[in-house]
Design a protein around this motif. Sequence first.
Motif, PDB file in Angstrom:
ATOM      1  N   VAL A 156       0.709  -1.178   0.036  1.00 15.35           N
ATOM      2  CA  VAL A 156      -0.070  -0.133   0.039  1.00 15.35           C
ATOM      3  C   VAL A 156       0.895   1.189  -0.027  1.00 15.35           C
ATOM      4  O   VAL A 156       1.885   1.276   0.891  1.00 15.35           O
ATOM      5  N   GLN A 157       0.471   2.138  -0.813  1.00 20.74           N
ATOM      6  CA  GLN A 157       1.442   3.395  -1.191  1.00 20.74           C
ATOM      7  C   GLN A 157       0.174   4.573  -0.583  1.00 20.74           C
ATOM      8  O   GLN A 157      -0.829   4.645  -1.472  1.00 20.74           O
ATOM      9  N   ASP A 158       0.409   4.952   0.436  1.00 19.70           N
ATOM     10  CA  ASP A 158      -0.589   5.804   1.180  1.00 19.70           C
ATOM     11  C   ASP A 158      -0.413   7.252   0.685  1.00 19.70           C
ATOM     12  O   ASP A 158       0.444   7.449  -0.227  1.00 19.70           O
ATOM     13  N   GLU A 159      -1.211   8.262   0.710  1.00 21.55           N
ATOM     14  CA  GLU A 159      -1.098   9.629   0.601  1.00 21.55           C
ATOM     15  C   GLU A 159       0.395  10.186   1.039  1.00 21.55           C
ATOM     16  O   GLU A 159       0.735  10.873   0.186  1.00 21.55           O
ATOM     17  N   LYS A 160       0.732   9.863   2.043  1.00 20.15           N
ATOM     18  CA  LYS A 160       2.228  10.300   2.290  1.00 20.15           C
ATOM     19  C   LYS A 160       3.207   9.737   1.579  1.00 20.15           C
ATOM     20  O   LYS A 160       4.312  10.363   1.262  1.00 20.15           O
ATOM     21  N   TRP A 161       3.194   8.430   1.319  1.00 16.92           N
ATOM     22  CA  TRP A 161       3.930   8.228   0.116  1.00 16.92           C
ATOM     23  C   TRP A 161       3.951   8.786  -1.158  1.00 16.92           C
ATOM     24  O   TRP A 161       5.277   9.143  -1.642  1.00 16.92           O
ATOM     25  N   TYR A 162       2.897   8.981  -1.481  1.00 16.00           N
ATOM     26  CA  TYR A 162       3.088   9.885  -2.804  1.00 16.00           C
ATOM     27  C   TYR A 162       3.554  11.304  -2.764  1.00 16.00           C
ATOM     28  O   TYR A 162       4.127  11.871  -3.486  1.00 16.00           O
ATOM     29  N   GLU A 163       3.195  11.901  -1.505  1.00 12.76           N
ATOM     30  CA  GLU A 163       3.884  12.986  -1.278  1.00 12.76           C
ATOM     31  C   GLU A 163       5.313  13.331  -1.454  1.00 12.76           C
ATOM     32  O   GLU A 163       6.013  13.878  -1.659  1.00 12.76           O
ATOM     33  N   SER A 164       5.841  12.039  -0.486  1.00 12.93           N
ATOM     34  CA  SER A 164       7.292  11.956  -0.680  1.00 12.93           C
ATOM     35  C   SER A 164       7.755  11.632  -1.969  1.00 12.93           C
ATOM     36  O   SER A 164       8.884  12.225  -2.383  1.00 12.93           O
ATOM     37  N   ASP A 165       7.267  10.898  -2.736  1.00 18.47           N
ATOM     38  CA  ASP A 165       7.563  10.651  -3.898  1.00 18.47           C
ATOM     39  C   ASP A 165       7.831  11.851  -4.890  1.00 18.47           C
ATOM     40  O   ASP A 165       8.688  12.047  -5.632  1.00 18.47           O
ATOM     41  N   GLU A 166       6.916  12.673  -4.780  1.00 14.33           N
ATOM     42  CA  GLU A 166       6.598  13.911  -5.558  1.00 14.33           C
ATOM     43  C   GLU A 166       7.995  14.928  -4.843  1.00 14.33           C
ATOM     44  O   GLU A 166       8.480  15.564  -5.728  1.00 14.33           O
ATOM     45  N   LEU A 167       8.179  15.026  -3.579  1.00 18.54           N
ATOM     46  CA  LEU A 167       9.357  15.798  -3.085  1.00 18.54           C
ATOM     47  C   LEU A 167      10.407  15.199  -3.640  1.00 18.54           C
ATOM     48  O   LEU A 167      11.504  15.964  -3.906  1.00 18.54           O
ATOM     49  N   TYR A 168      10.503  13.944  -3.650  1.00 19.37           N
ATOM     50  CA  TYR A 168      11.868  13.319  -4.360  1.00 19.37           C
ATOM     51  C   TYR A 168      12.127  13.678  -5.947  1.00 19.37           C
ATOM     52  O   TYR A 168      13.111  14.005  -6.120  1.00 19.37           O
ATOM     53  N   LYS A 169      10.932  13.751  -6.607  1.00 20.69           N
ATOM     54  CA  LYS A 169      11.120  14.013  -7.769  1.00 20.69           C
ATOM     55  C   LYS A 169      11.449  15.506  -8.094  1.00 20.69           C
ATOM     56  O   LYS A 169      12.316  15.728  -9.083  1.00 20.69           O
ATOM     57  N   ASN A 170      10.712  16.315  -7.250  1.00 21.16           N
ATOM     58  CA  ASN A 170      11.045  17.777  -7.477  1.00 21.16           C
ATOM     59  C   ASN A 170      12.658  17.840  -7.051  1.00 21.16           C
ATOM     60  O   ASN A 170      13.209  18.790  -7.556  1.00 21.16           O
ATOM     61  N   PHE A 171      13.112  17.119  -6.128  1.00 21.24           N
ATOM     62  CA  PHE A 171      14.488  17.553  -5.681  1.00 21.24           C
ATOM     63  C   PHE A 171      15.479  17.014  -6.909  1.00 21.24           C
ATOM     64  O   PHE A 171      16.437  17.751  -7.236  1.00 21.24           O
TER      65      PHE A 171
END
Length: 281
Positions: free
Chosen positions: A192-207
């Motif tokens: 399960v990839q919850d909302e926080k997982w996707y938020e972290s994924d987005e922050l990583y991609k932005n970095f």
Amino acid sequence: MKDSYQTRLEKSKKAMEEAEYILLGGGAGLSAAAGITYSGKRFTDHFSEFIAKYRFKDLYTSSFYPFETEEEKWAYWAKHISLNRYEIDATKLYMDLFQLVKEKNYFVISTNVESQFEKGGFPSDKVFEIQGNYSYLQCEKGCHNKLYYNESLVKEMIDKTVECKIPSNLVPKCPICGGEMDVNLRKNQYFVQDEKWYESDELYKNFLQDSEGKQVVYMELGVGFNTPGIIRYPFERMTYHNERATLIRFNKDHPEGFKETQDKTIAFTEDIQGVITALMR
């Protein structure tokens, strides 16, 4: 590895001082270097009953054991989770890593699941635990994307374990489908990839996007070949494509990398704690 230890230290210090961005990638070898080992005395001291009953060899292979009942499964997992997530404080190595990079523009991606980066001082919005976290349970079949914090349940399971089994009334059930629950670790298609997982994924991609083409240091910390496509290979690839990048690899078993990035790679087979301590001086 042709350079002396001191030369590699000096090169690493210079690269980190000049870096506009630092991306840390943490693997199992990092936590092992911090003392969170999955075999040896730490394992035998805490799992003697399970070793006698199931002939377990270490905490890694035992995590794949096909328990016959949920009562047995959760007796094991409660101890596994508690030992590696709740009973251990922030370790010196992770705290030192934070002190080393805290003034820089940094981000962390980690395949480790025991929250040591956050315990060591790293803010949660700077850490992407891509493979899950011991702290949470999920529906075994991933019927919905909510996670459930498990600390109090884990403690109760341990307190009431008898002969490597928990009471049936403590076996967790999915509140949506009524099925079994599992630890939130990436091991099959139901992770399960919850909302926080996707938020972290987005922050990583932005970095990654922000640091593209900039002066970057990729710090690869104890990353092996269980899941090289998450950290090891991407770090190699990004180093290759960025002429201003430096890859600092900490790996006692596999320091060698792509020949195309050898001139931009500084590799350490020495003890990670010792190297980090030296870099902080």
